[in-house]
Structure formats: structure tokens, C-alpha cells
Design a protein around this motif. Structure first.
Motif, PDB file in Angstrom:
ATOM      1  N   ASP A 631       0.819  -1.220   0.000  1.00 45.01           N
ATOM      2  CA  ASP A 631       0.000   0.000   0.000  1.00 45.01           C
ATOM      3  C   ASP A 631       0.851   1.268   0.000  1.00 45.01           C
ATOM      4  N   HIS A 632       2.178   1.147   0.250  1.00 46.51           N
ATOM      5  CA  HIS A 632       3.049   2.336   0.311  1.00 46.51           C
ATOM      6  C   HIS A 632       4.300   2.123  -0.555  1.00 46.51           C
ATOM      7  N   PRO A 633       4.120   2.106  -1.867  1.00 50.16           N
ATOM      8  CA  PRO A 633       5.269   1.900  -2.762  1.00 50.16           C
ATOM      9  C   PRO A 633       6.248   3.078  -2.761  1.00 50.16           C
ATOM     10  N   GLU A 634       5.828   4.216  -2.152  1.00 53.79           N
ATOM     11  CA  GLU A 634       6.684   5.412  -2.191  1.00 53.79           C
ATOM     12  C   GLU A 634       7.846   5.340  -1.203  1.00 53.79           C
ATOM     13  N   VAL A 635       7.874   4.318  -0.309  1.00 53.33           N
ATOM     14  CA  VAL A 635       8.940   4.212   0.675  1.00 53.33           C
ATOM     15  C   VAL A 635       9.629   2.857   0.521  1.00 53.33           C
ATOM     16  N   ASN A 636      10.941   2.825   0.767  1.00 53.15           N
ATOM     17  CA  ASN A 636      11.686   1.564   0.762  1.00 53.15           C
ATOM     18  C   ASN A 636      11.351   0.802   2.043  1.00 53.15           C
ATOM     19  N   PHE A 637      10.666  -0.301   1.926  1.00 51.85           N
ATOM     20  CA  PHE A 637      10.095  -1.026   3.063  1.00 51.85           C
ATOM     21  C   PHE A 637      10.747  -2.407   3.139  1.00 51.85           C
ATOM     22  N   GLU A 638      11.547  -2.677   4.180  1.00 53.96           N
ATOM     23  CA  GLU A 638      12.241  -3.964   4.318  1.00 53.96           C
ATOM     24  C   GLU A 638      11.672  -4.728   5.515  1.00 53.96           C
ATOM     25  N   ILE A 639      11.554  -6.047   5.349  1.00 54.95           N
ATOM     26  CA  ILE A 639      11.009  -6.904   6.408  1.00 54.95           C
ATOM     27  C   ILE A 639      11.990  -8.039   6.673  1.00 54.95           C
ATOM     28  N   LEU A 663       5.939   8.500   7.565  1.00 48.70           N
ATOM     29  CA  LEU A 663       6.051   9.251   6.315  1.00 48.70           C
ATOM     30  C   LEU A 663       5.645  10.716   6.502  1.00 48.70           C
ATOM     31  N   LYS A 664       4.520  10.929   7.199  1.00 50.48           N
ATOM     32  CA  LYS A 664       3.983  12.289   7.299  1.00 50.48           C
ATOM     33  C   LYS A 664       4.759  13.144   8.288  1.00 50.48           C
ATOM     34  N   ASN A 670      13.068   5.346   4.416  1.00 54.42           N
ATOM     35  CA  ASN A 670      13.282   3.905   4.593  1.00 54.42           C
ATOM     36  C   ASN A 670      12.594   3.442   5.875  1.00 54.42           C
ATOM     37  N   ILE A 671      11.951   2.296   5.785  1.00 54.19           N
ATOM     38  CA  ILE A 671      11.360   1.646   6.958  1.00 54.19           C
ATOM     39  C   ILE A 671      11.926   0.223   7.025  1.00 54.19           C
ATOM     40  N   ILE A 672      12.473  -0.130   8.165  1.00 52.51           N
ATOM     41  CA  ILE A 672      13.051  -1.466   8.354  1.00 52.51           C
ATOM     42  C   ILE A 672      12.342  -2.124   9.538  1.00 52.51           C
ATOM     43  N   VAL A 673      11.716  -3.270   9.280  1.00 53.80           N
ATOM     44  CA  VAL A 673      10.987  -3.988  10.320  1.00 53.80           C
ATOM     45  C   VAL A 673      11.721  -5.298  10.609  1.00 53.80           C
ATOM     46  N   LYS A 674      12.051  -5.499  11.879  1.00 57.19           N
ATOM     47  CA  LYS A 674      12.721  -6.742  12.294  1.00 57.19           C
ATOM     48  C   LYS A 674      11.823  -7.485  13.272  1.00 57.19           C
ATOM     49  N   ILE A 675      11.601  -8.791  12.988  1.00 55.43           N
ATOM     50  CA  ILE A 675      10.702  -9.627  13.795  1.00 55.43           C
ATOM     51  C   ILE A 675      11.537 -10.724  14.449  1.00 55.43           C
ATOM     52  N   CYS A 676      11.359 -10.884  15.762  1.00 54.52           N
ATOM     53  CA  CYS A 676      12.085 -11.953  16.461  1.00 54.52           C
ATOM     54  C   CYS A 676      11.245 -12.452  17.634  1.00 54.52           C
ATOM     55  N   GLU A 677      11.619 -13.627  18.156  1.00 57.13           N
ATOM     56  CA  GLU A 677      10.889 -14.218  19.278  1.00 57.13           C
ATOM     57  C   GLU A 677      11.551 -13.832  20.599  1.00 57.13           C
ATOM     58  N   ASN A 688      12.148   3.676  11.443  1.00 50.68           N
ATOM     59  CA  ASN A 688      12.150   4.549  10.262  1.00 50.68           C
ATOM     60  C   ASN A 688      13.290   5.545  10.396  1.00 50.68           C
ATOM     61  N   ASP A 689      13.861   5.960   9.236  1.00 51.76           N
ATOM     62  CA  ASP A 689      15.021   6.858   9.255  1.00 51.76           C
ATOM     63  C   ASP A 689      14.605   8.326   9.159  1.00 51.76           C
ATOM     64  N   GLY A 690      13.384   8.632   9.613  1.00 53.84           N
ATOM     65  CA  GLY A 690      12.896  10.008   9.565  1.00 53.84           C
ATOM     66  C   GLY A 690      13.405  10.838  10.742  1.00 53.84           C
ATOM     67  N   ASP A 691      12.779  12.003  10.913  1.00 49.28           N
ATOM     68  CA  ASP A 691      13.171  12.924  11.993  1.00 49.28           C
ATOM     69  C   ASP A 691      12.913  12.295  13.353  1.00 49.28           C
ATOM     70  N   ARG A 692      13.800  12.552  14.301  1.00 50.61           N
ATOM     71  CA  ARG A 692      13.620  12.060  15.667  1.00 50.61           C
ATOM     72  C   ARG A 692      12.507  12.837  16.366  1.00 50.61           C
ATOM     73  N   ILE A 693      11.928  12.231  17.385  1.00 50.00           N
ATOM     74  CA  ILE A 693      10.852  12.864  18.155  1.00 50.00           C
ATOM     75  C   ILE A 693      11.486  13.668  19.290  1.00 50.00           C
ATOM     76  N   ALA A 694      10.998  14.895  19.471  1.00 52.22           N
ATOM     77  CA  ALA A 694      11.553  15.757  20.536  1.00 52.22           C
ATOM     78  C   ALA A 694      11.409  15.065  21.890  1.00 52.22           C
ATOM     79  N   GLU A 695      12.462  15.111  22.706  1.00 52.17           N
ATOM     80  CA  GLU A 695      12.480  14.400  23.983  1.00 52.17           C
ATOM     81  C   GLU A 695      11.384  14.877  24.929  1.00 52.17           C
TER      82      GLU A 695
END
Length: 755
Positions: A631-639, A663-664, A670-677, A688-695
Motif C-alpha cells: 500500500d506504500h510503494p513510495e517508501v523503501n520497506f524492508e522486512i 512518512l507524514k 526507509n522503513i526497516i521492520v525486524k521480527i524476532c521471538e 524509520n530513518d525520519g526525523d527524531r521525536i523531541a524528547e
């Protein structure tokens, strides 16, 4: 190992034939339509259908008509692409592969200049058929996939199913059964949606055959019973017989000889009724195996020799190889070693000639067993090495099990007791995995199938009784009507002088009857509505019971699997401790016992969670994330990674909100999703490699109504994420990292991930 006989991959040719040709002959109807049609386009289309019908009965006539169609298309300046495909297919049916390929390759060059359409897809499909017959499997796969892409774009499910089953066939021919199963399952799924019972039956049979090859007996038996049910619905005696045979093979594989013999005898009776010599040879061989396994070797040889004679008369090399193998093993048990070697070597020679890898591995194991009895240990090691190596290569677990047993006996016979014990333990573990849990499940499947068969017979009886009741009711009504009519006629003759009054009375009677019929109809409609409501309620309750049963079965399966592995280690450690009383073994035993108790507690917690969250289902995280990525081809999405969790459809909105937020607000590329047990949970790092959230606001972003900056909206998205995850008995958090933002989610791990 004694070899049971079944029809195997031959059934795939049947399912493709059904896809392409149908079963009923339409020749007379098509000839009539052609004679009545004046339109040249329609006539050529009908002629092509007629030529395909002729391939079933007279390929020479089909070829002659195919050439005429091509000439007529060219003469009338029509698009001849379909006519060329049609002619190529006829050459393929006649096994004239070079001629067929030549036509297809010439046609391909012309068609690929235009946009892909159904004719090009058909060309690719036929090319795949031919390359499969020529054993050029990679080329066949390439053409099938090109055909599949076009059919998918054209949304043609029937043809898509054909391609999936054809791909499954290619992989099965290469003995890549896991890959074959994936494509067969896709084909079966489409045919189920189309309610195509014939193809559903054939594919269920093929799927069972592949599971049987992989020694996954529970799955194989389920598929064979599905095939049996479909064939019974179709009233297909040949398919029913073949299903009986393969079901018998599964019961034989788990040493339930009584059940196996019961199904083999059902198969024999049907083959006798059908006068099918190939089927009779199979029955004789398989019944011989049961007598062999129950140590009635002379009786077994009697049946084997019947089967061998019939296979030799028909020139069936695979059948000769199979029965020769079994005769060799019977002579081994009778200690007639020269005869055993004679028949086993004959079987091995034919297996090599026809390149039957499974049979080659099996016969090597059997020759090793003979040389073990003859105390010729070097030759025994040589043969079992070959058998074990091939079995590992093709993932034939039943043959691996047999080879491990031979290794253990060989090393014991040669005085290497340490090696003998190692192979014995490995054999025990594999045997545990293949049989211990399967036997109970197979018994449950058999009971379920017997119950379903009883229900089917009861339903047929109920419907027959309803029909009888309706007929009796009609007869009673007719009787009453005739009596009434006679009375009216008599009254009419007696009181002829008073016709007007009589006529009025008759009208009144008719009106009353109509009113009575109307009332009865209304009552019947109301009763039917009530029955429908009751049926819906019953179906819903049955579905709830089914889900609960499946979850309980999964918990039991997990418990048996984990405890069995630990108890095998405990048993081995106890044996060694008796010979060598070292406290380290007691510590290992204590550790394994504690682990067993931990397993029981963990599954008790899992059961409690499932009971309190019965509305949740097992969901595949990777599939949910793949939909979000699509649904979001505009971003590099890795799983990376995978896992099953307890959730519901709301899980899609969780990852949609996280992606939209990245995205917004973060302007991520880039979005990188890592799944582990992690213990009882599945951990998801959604980076995501976007802007950090203010502390100063990071602690508030999950609050309802909180929003910040120019891109802030209602502030509800991340709050929904938090509420949804907590409803699943999980939690969510967020962390700033050097190069972006990481959302951490933990979700309850579903049972599948523990097996």
C-alpha cells in the motif's frame, strides 16, 4: 522397506486434461453448430474446439483439421495466432514435440510484438507443457511463470489454477516436493473457490501423495480423505478405489495393519468390478505387504507373484521394480539370501534405468540389510551409505529412519558400541517425530472421517425419507381429491335440477380449499425459516467448537513434542548413568525435568490466554506487513524475520498508522521492520530513518488527542495503535535512535511459532 504401490504423479496429467478438455464428448454438437454458422470468425472458433475434442479419440483427424483451420485463417486474412497455437497443441498431444515447439517459437516472435493477451498466455502454457515432457524443467518453469503473469492480469482463475498445478508437476518431477506442494495448494485453493469438485479431488490426491513422500503422514491422510469424499460426491468409482489404496498405504506406514488391510481389500473389490489390471496388480502387491508384515511370508509371496505376473504382462517397469523389491525382502525373512539378492538387484537395476530416486535409496537400504545378515559388513556399509545419502538429499524421512536402524545394528555387530548408541538415539528421535504423535492424530482423523461418512449416509436416508413422505402426501391428496370429485359428480347427477345451488356450493368448497392450501403454504414457509435460523445457530456453534478443538490440539501437540524431546534425553542419560554413575548426568536429568515443568506452566498460561481472548486469531506478521508495504510503494520497506501472533483485523491498522506517521511526521525514506521471538512474545522493531521525536514530547505521543507541529492532525492514530496492541495483551513503546525512530511492539506469540 517394502514398497506400497499407488498411481502417484499420473494424476496430474488427468487434472490438466480436465482443465483443457472437459470430460464429455461434444463432437456431434460442435459439427452441427459449424454447419449452421455462416460467420467465418465463429466457424473457426468452433472448428478449433472440435479439433481439441478429436485429440481424445482420433489425433490424425485432429491434426488434419488443425492444418485446415490455419490455412483458412490465412486465406481469409484473419489473425492466425490462435490457429497456430491450436496446431502446436495437437502436435504436443501426438508427442511430436519438435514440430510443436517450432510452431510456438515462430508464433511467439509475432505475438510478443503486441501487448500480452490470452493467446500469448496460451502459447507460453503449451511451451511449458512441451518442455516438461522433454525434462527441460527450468525452461518449463520460465514459460509457466510468463503465462501465469498474463492470466493474473486478465483475472482468469481457471487458467491460473492450471498453471499452478503445472508448476507443481515440474517441481514434483524433480522430487522437490515442498515446492510442489506450495503450488498444488494454490491451485486447490482456486478450484475450491470455483467449486470444481473434479479438480479438487485430483489435487487433494496429489497433495496427499507429496506429503506421503515427505513422511508427513497426518497431512497425507487428511488430503487422501478429502479426495475420497470428493470422489464419493462425484460417484467416481476409479477415484474412490485409488483413495482407498493410498489411505491403506498411510495406515501401513504407521504399522496399523488391520486398518491398512481393510482399505486394500476395499480397493481390490472395486478394481475387480472395474476389471482394471493395473489396479489389481497394485492390490495384490499391497495385500502381500500386510501378510509379509504379519510374518505370513508364504502367503505374502503368493500375492507378490500374482502382482509380478500382471506387471510383466503389461510391461510396467515401475511395478516390476516395486514387487521385485518386496519379494526380495520376503526371501530375506525366510533366510533365502540368494533369492533375496536376486530380486533386490533386479529392482535396483530397473530403478536406476527409470531414475526413481526414492526406490534407488530404498533398495540400497534393503541390500544393506541382506549383507548385514550375511555378515558381509563392508558391503552392508557401502549400500546403506548410498541409501542414507540419497534419502537425506530428497528429504525421505522414512528411508532415513530405516538407514539409521541399519547403521546402529552394523556398528553393534562390528563392536563399535558408541557409534551404535549414537545412531540408536538418532533413530529413536526421528521415530518419535514421525510416528508417536502421528498415530493418535491419524486415529482421530479416521474417526472423524467415519463420522462424516455416517452423517453423509444419514443425510441421504433423511432426504430419501422426505421424498417418500412427499410422495405419500401427494398420493393421499390425490386420493382425497378423487373421492371428492366422485362425490361431487354423484351429487351433480342426483340434484341436476338444482344446478345453480350445487354450483354455488362447489365454488365455496374450491375457495375453502384454496384458503387451506394458502394457509398450509404460509405455515410451511414459516417452518422453513425457523429451520434456517436453527441451522445457522448450529453452524456457528460448530465453528466455535471447531476453533476450540483446534487450539486444544495445538496445545497438546506442543506439549507432547517438547516433553517427548526432553524425555528422550532423560532416558538416554539414565541409561548412561547406570553404566557410568557421574553426577553430571543427574544434573542434566534434573535440568530436563525442570524444563518439562516449565513447558507445562508455559502452555497452561497459553491456554488461559486463549480462553480469555477467544475472539483473537493466529495471524502471520509478515503477511500483514507485506500488505502495508504494497500500500506504500513510495517508501523503501524492508522486512526481516517472521512470526505468528494472536490478533485480529485491527493489526493491519496498527502498521498502517505507524507507516503513515513515519512518512507524514518523520519524512522517512526507509522503513526497516525486524521480527524476532522473545519467550512468550513476538518482538517487532519498526524503525524509520525520519526525523527524531523531541524528547519533551516522546512520552506523550500515545496519549489520546495529543498532536504536535504543523503536520499534527487529530492525535488519534498512535493512541489507536496503543489501545489495539494492549487489547491483544501486548504493549508498544518508542525510542529515538541516532539515525531515526524505533517503535517497539510486543505481541503474544501464537502456537505455530513454538513448533
Amino acid at each position: 522397506m517394502k514398497l506400497s504401490k499407488s498411481y502417484g504423479i499420473i494424476f496430474l496429467f488427468l487434472t490438466i486434461t480436465f482443465h483443457l478438455l472437459g470430460t464429455a464428448s461434444k463432437i456431434d454438437s460442435l459439427v452441427q453448430k459449424i454447419n449452421e454458422t455462416a460467420n467465418i470468425h465463429e466457424r473457426i472458433e468452433l472448428q478449433m474446439k472440435l479439433s481439441i475434442e478429436y485429440t481424445e479419440t482420433d489425433t490424425a483427424k485432429a491434426l488434419q483439421l488443425g492444418k485446415q483451420i490455419l490455412e483458412e485463417s490465412i486465406r481469409n486474412n484473419l489473425d492466425a495466432s490462435k490457429a497456430r497455437n491450436n496446431l502446436a497443441y495437437i502436435h504436443y498431444i501426438r508427442s511430436e514435440y519438435k514440430k510443436a515447439l517450432k510452431i510456438l517459437l515462430e508464433n511467439e516472435k509475432k505475438l510478443e510484438q503486441n501487448e500480452a493477451d490470452e493467446t500469448l498466455a496460451e502459447l507460453y502454457k503449451y511451451s511449458g507443457f512441451i518442455y516438461t515432457e522433454q525434462k527441460k524443467y527450468q525452461k518449463a518453469i520460465d514459460y509457466y511463470k510468463k503465462s501465469l503473469k498474463i492470466y493474473q492480469n486478465l483475472n482468469m482463475p481457471w487458467q491460473i489454477s492450471t498453471i499452478y498445478s503445472s508448476l507443481g508437476k515440474v517441481y514434483e518431477l524433480q522430487q522437490k516436493n515442498a515446492e510442489a506442494l506450495a503450488y498444488y495448494q494454490k491451485s486447490l485453493s482456486i478450484d475450491t473457490e470455483l467449486n470444481n469438485l473434479q479438480d479438487m479431488a485430483v489435487l487433494s490426491y496429489i497433495i496427499g501423495n507429496n506429503y506421503e513422500f515427505l513422511a508427513e503422514y497426518v497431512k497425507a491422510l487428511k488430503s487422501y480423505f478429502k479426495a475420497l469424499n470428493y470422489y464419493q460426491a462425484l460417484e467416481d468409482s476409479s477415484g474412490i478405489a485409488d483413495s482407498y489404496n493410498t489411505i491403506g498405504n498411510i495406515f501401513h506406514a504407521i504399522n496399523d495393519f488391520d486398518s491398512a488391510l481393510d482399505y486394500y481389500e476395499k480397493h481390490l473389490h472395486l478394481q475387480q468390478a472395474l476389471n482394471n489390471k493395473e489396479g489389481l496388480a497394485i492390490s495384490y502387491n499391497n495385500i502381500g505387504i500386510i501378510y509379509d508384515d504379519t510374518k505370513k511370508y508364504e502367503k505374502a509371496l503368493e500375492y507378490y507373484l500374482k502382482a509380478l505376473k500382471m506387471d510383466e504382462e503389461r510391461g510396467d517397469e515401475e511395478g516390476i521394480s516395486t514387487v521385485s523389491n518386496n519379494i526380495g525382502l520376503a526371501y530375506l525373512e525366510l533366510e533365502k539370501f540368494d533369492l533375496a539378492l536376486q530380486f533386490l538387484n533386479r529392482s535396483l537395476k530397473i530403478s536406476n534405468q527409470i531414475n526413481d530416486t526414492w526406490a534407488i535409496a530404498n533398495t540400497n537400504n534393503n541390500l544393506a540389510a541382506v549383507y548385514l545378515e550375511l555378515k558381509n559388513y563392508p558391503l552392508a556399509f557401502s549400500y546403506v551409505d548410498k541409501g542414507y545419502e540419497i534419502a537425506k538429499t530428497i528429504s525421505a524421512k522414512d528411508l532415513e529412519l530405516e538407514a539409521l536402524d541399519i547403521y546402529s545394528k552394523l556398528y553393534r555387530a562390528t563392536g563399535n558400541y558408541k557409534k551404535s548408541l549414537e545412531f540408536y538415539i538418532e533413530h529413536s528421535k526421528l521415530e518419535q517425530a514421525l510416528f508417536t504423535t502421528s498415530i493418535r492424530k491419524i486415529a482421530d482423523i479416521q474417526k472423524t472421517n467415519e463420522a462424516q461418512e455416517q452423517e453423509r449416509q444419514t443425510e441421504i436416508l433423511r432426504k430419501n425419507n422426505q421424498i417418500k413422505d412427499l410422495l405419500l402426501e401427494r398420493q393421499r391428496n390425490l386420493k382425497y381429491f378423487l373421492i371428492s370429485l366422485i362425490i361431487l359428480v354423484v351429487l351433480f347427477l342426483v340434484v341436476l335440477y338444482n344446478r345453480y345451488a350445487l354450483k354455488k356450493r362447489e365454488n365455496k368448497i374450491i375457495l375453502e380449499k384454496n384458503e387451506m392450501i394458502t394457509k398450509q403454504k404460509i405455515q410451511l414457509d414459516e417452518a422453513l425459516k425457523e429451520l434456517q435460523i436453527l441451522h445457522s445457530d448450529l453452524q456457528r456453534k460448530m465453528d466455535e467448537i471447531k476453533i476450540g478443538r483446534e487450539r486444544l490440539q495445538l496445545l497438546n501437540k506442543t506439549l507432547r513434542h517438547d516433553l517427548a524431546n526432553d524425555l528422550v534425553v532423560v532416558r538416554s542419560a539414565i541409561r548412561i548413568y547406570r553404566r557410568n554413575p557421574d553426577d553430571a548426568f543427574l544434573e542434566e536429568i534434573n535440568s530436563r525435568v525442570l524444563k518439562c515443568l516449565g513447558t507445562i506452566k508455559r502452555l497452561r498460561d497459553q491456554e488461559s490466554f486463549m480462553n480469555s481472548h477467544s475472539d483473537l486469531i493466529e495471524m502471520n506478521l509478515k503477511k500483514v506487513l507485506q500488505k502495508t508495504r504494497k500500500d506504500h510503494p513510495e517508501v523503501n520497506f524492508e522486512i526481516e524475520g517472521d512470526g505468528f501472533v494472536f490478533a485480529d483485523e485491527g493489526l493491519y491498522s496498527v502498521f498502517e498508522n505507524l507507516t503513515a506517521n513515519s512518512l507524514k511526521h518523520g519524512k522517512a525514506k526507509n522503513i526497516i521492520v525486524k521480527i524476532c521471538e522473545e519467550d512468550r512474545f513476538i518482538k517487532v522493531n519498526f524503525f524509520n530513518d525520519g526525523d527524531r521525536i523531541a524528547e519533551d514530547i516522546i512520552e506523550r505521543i500515545f496519549e489520546e488527542g495529543f498532536h504536535f507541529g504543523e503536520t499534527g492532525n487529530t492525535g488519534i492514530g498512535l493512541h489507536i495503535v496503543k489501545q489495539t496492541i494492549e487489547n491483544y495483551d501486548g504493549f508498544v513503546d518508542v525510542e529515538n535512535e541516532d539515525n531515526g525512530v524505533n517503535f517497539i511492539l510486543k505481541l503474544r506469540k501464537a502456537i505455530q511459532t513454538e513448533l
